[in-house]
Write an enzyme that holds these catalytic residues in place. Structure first.
Site, short mmCIF file in Angstrom:
data_model
loop_
_atom_site.label_atom_id
_atom_site.label_comp_id
_atom_site.label_asym_id
_atom_site.label_seq_id
_atom_site.Cartn_x
_atom_site.Cartn_y
_atom_site.Cartn_z
N LYS A 37 0.83 -1.34 0.29
CA LYS A 37 -0.08 0.00 0.04
C LYS A 37 0.89 1.70 0.17
O LYS A 37 1.96 1.22 0.41
CB LYS A 37 -0.77 -0.17 1.32
CG LYS A 37 -0.41 -0.01 2.89
CD LYS A 37 -1.27 0.33 3.39
CE LYS A 37 -0.86 -0.24 5.57
NZ LYS A 37 -0.61 -1.13 6.28
N ARG A 135 -10.10 0.26 15.15
CA ARG A 135 -10.45 1.33 13.52
C ARG A 135 -11.36 -0.21 12.97
O ARG A 135 -12.72 0.18 13.03
CB ARG A 135 -8.92 1.28 13.16
CG ARG A 135 -8.99 2.27 11.91
CD ARG A 135 -7.14 2.46 11.53
NE ARG A 135 -7.29 0.91 11.01
CZ ARG A 135 -6.19 0.77 10.24
NH1 ARG A 135 -4.57 1.73 10.28
NH2 ARG A 135 -5.48 -0.37 9.73
N TYR A 263 14.55 30.69 5.17
CA TYR A 263 13.74 31.06 5.63
C TYR A 263 14.22 31.30 6.60
O TYR A 263 14.44 30.12 7.85
CB TYR A 263 12.68 30.45 5.53
CG TYR A 263 11.90 29.92 3.91
CD1 TYR A 263 11.35 31.51 3.21
CD2 TYR A 263 12.18 29.36 3.20
CE1 TYR A 263 11.26 31.84 1.51
CE2 TYR A 263 11.23 29.22 2.02
CZ TYR A 263 10.88 30.44 0.83
OH TYR A 263 10.80 30.64 -0.05
N MET A 314 10.48 24.13 0.05
CA MET A 314 9.76 23.29 -0.65
C MET A 314 10.60 21.99 -1.66
O MET A 314 10.48 21.14 -1.68
CB MET A 314 8.53 23.97 -1.23
CG MET A 314 7.79 22.86 -1.40
SD MET A 314 6.36 24.17 -2.88
CE MET A 314 5.47 25.30 -1.18
#
Ligand SMILES: *Cc1c(COP(=O)(O)O)cnc(C)c1O
Length: 393
Positions: A37, A135, A263, A314
């Site tokens: 998955k 779940r 940043y 990013m």
């Protein structure tokens, strides 16, 4: 020659086969159903599925019908099981591509049965019992009812009864044995109701490597396939990491002391001359933001460990290569994997970022080219050999 990609992930298929063999040994007589998955935990599902299928895996686990479809389009004919559940809109694709799915309620059984009848096909389902995960899954006391509903629906075929363990520590955690006990009792009730039991499957990687005899007829390993076990579990050292994450240096510059980087300027150079290298990999590519923000990350260049400095952006991050002799634009930087005598493991990155290894590999971004590497010579490992592999192939 400079590598042809900005950022790429090498997927070591020989390591994958090695891990499969280890898993088989731990599984004994049980079938091994590899879990693919989340795009094979970020590694690239089609290449991983082909390798597993070639090694004889009788069934593969996926996360949703879209992943199943991708595998079918990639030519994978192996039986597929959506491990969790599906939404209504996914059902036509399941039926078309003969994909099995977990069921955990009578209403779901009726809905899937009706859809399968309309499509004129028989749908394989696996009854999922919640034994403590809390779940998905039917409560144990309702398992017989749902099993009977499946048996009464001619368009459905029960191909498995499953549960899923909650503890990352496998059988080292007493909760695992409690879950097995709840599962056993539910299975006994199903058998006592005169319903026949299909293959039973429960164990994930952690349980497989901590149980002498994992419960059931099949096991569903995920993370161990990729060479990772939750830290401290026995067997981890015998697995081989499948993923290497690399980028090429795209810019170099020397800066004086006190130069802010990234940043927020949260990191400043200290030495009188610091050599910075910019890498075209950022948090969009799966490099955790926290590695930079907290000064915890590193990359390997020419076999040397170089700290990630400043905030990760990013698309880019910056590393300090002051201690790397002869560093050049185009040099390979390794964020995960080996280079010379040094290695950065996924577990190390996860710990530094305050998360689990699963999240690191699953977060690899879409821009990261997955490059299957099938080297049979472990000695040839390393960025140069890998670059040669995909340039020369
Ligand atoms: C993801 C998953 C697994 C595999 O778990 P690992 O810890 O990666 O081995 C097994 N079963 C189910 C239902 C899963 O969702």
């Amino acid at each position: 020659m400079r590598p042809p990609h900005r950022v790429w992930a090498e997927i070591d298929l020989a390591a994958l086969r090695h891990n499969l063999a280890r898993i088989r040994r731990a599984a004994g007589r049980r079938q091994v159903w590899p879990v693919l998955k989340a795009n094979a935990y970020g590694h690239g599902a089609v290449a991983v599925a082909r390798t597993c299928a070639a090694a004889g895996a009788p069934r593969l686990g996926v996360g949703d019908s879209g992943e199943a479809l991708d595998l079918r389009e990639g030519g994978i004919e192996t039986p597929l099981l959506v491990l969790g559940t599906v939404i209504d809109a996914e059902v036509p694709a399941l039926l078309r591509h003969r994909v099995e799915v977990g069921v955990h309620s009578e209403s779901r059984v009726r809905m899937l049965g009706a859809a399968a009848r309309r499509a004129g096909v028989r749908l394989g389902v696996h009854l999922k019992i919640d034994t403590g995960m809390g779940r998905l899954g039917v409560r144990p006391e309702a398992a017989v009812r749902v099993a009977r509903a499946v048996a009464e629906e001619p368009a459905l075929e029960l191909r498995g009864v499953m549960t899923h363990y909650a503890s990352p520590d496998g059988c080292l955690d007493p909760a695992t044995a409690e879950q097995t006990e709840v599962f056993r009792r539910a299975l006994a009730e199903i058998a006592a109701a005169g319903l026949s039991l299909p293959p039973i499957h429960a164990a994930n990687s952690a349980v497989l490597f901590t149980a002498g005899e994992p419960f059931g007829d099949a096991v569903r390993p995920g993370i161990a396939l990729y060479g990772i076990l939750p830290s401290g579990l026995p067997g981890a050292a015998k697995l081989r990491p499948v993923l290497s994450l690399r980028a090429q240096i795209v810019f170099l510059k020397d800066v004086p002391a006190g130069t802010p980087v990234g940043y927020g300027g949260r990191w400043r150079s200290t030495g009188s001359k610091t050599r910075l290298a910019v890498l075209p990999i950022g948090y969009n590519d799966g490099l955790p933001y926290r590695l930079g923000a907290e000064g915890r990350g590193a990359a390997l260049v020419r076999g040397r460990r170089c700290p990630i400095v400043g905030a990760i952006s990013m698309d880019y991050c910056t590393i300090d290569v002051s201690r790397v002799e002869g560093v050049q634009v185009g040099d390979v930087a390794t964020l995960v994997g080996g280079d010379g005598d040094e290695r950065i493991r996924v577990q190390e990155v996860a710990e530094a970022a305050g998360t689990i290894p699963y999240e690191i590999t699953c977060s690899l971004g879409a821009r990261v080219r997955r490059i299957p590497v099938d080297r049979t010579e472990p000695a040839a490992a390393g960025p140069a050999a890998a670059a040669a592999a995909f340039l020369g192939a």
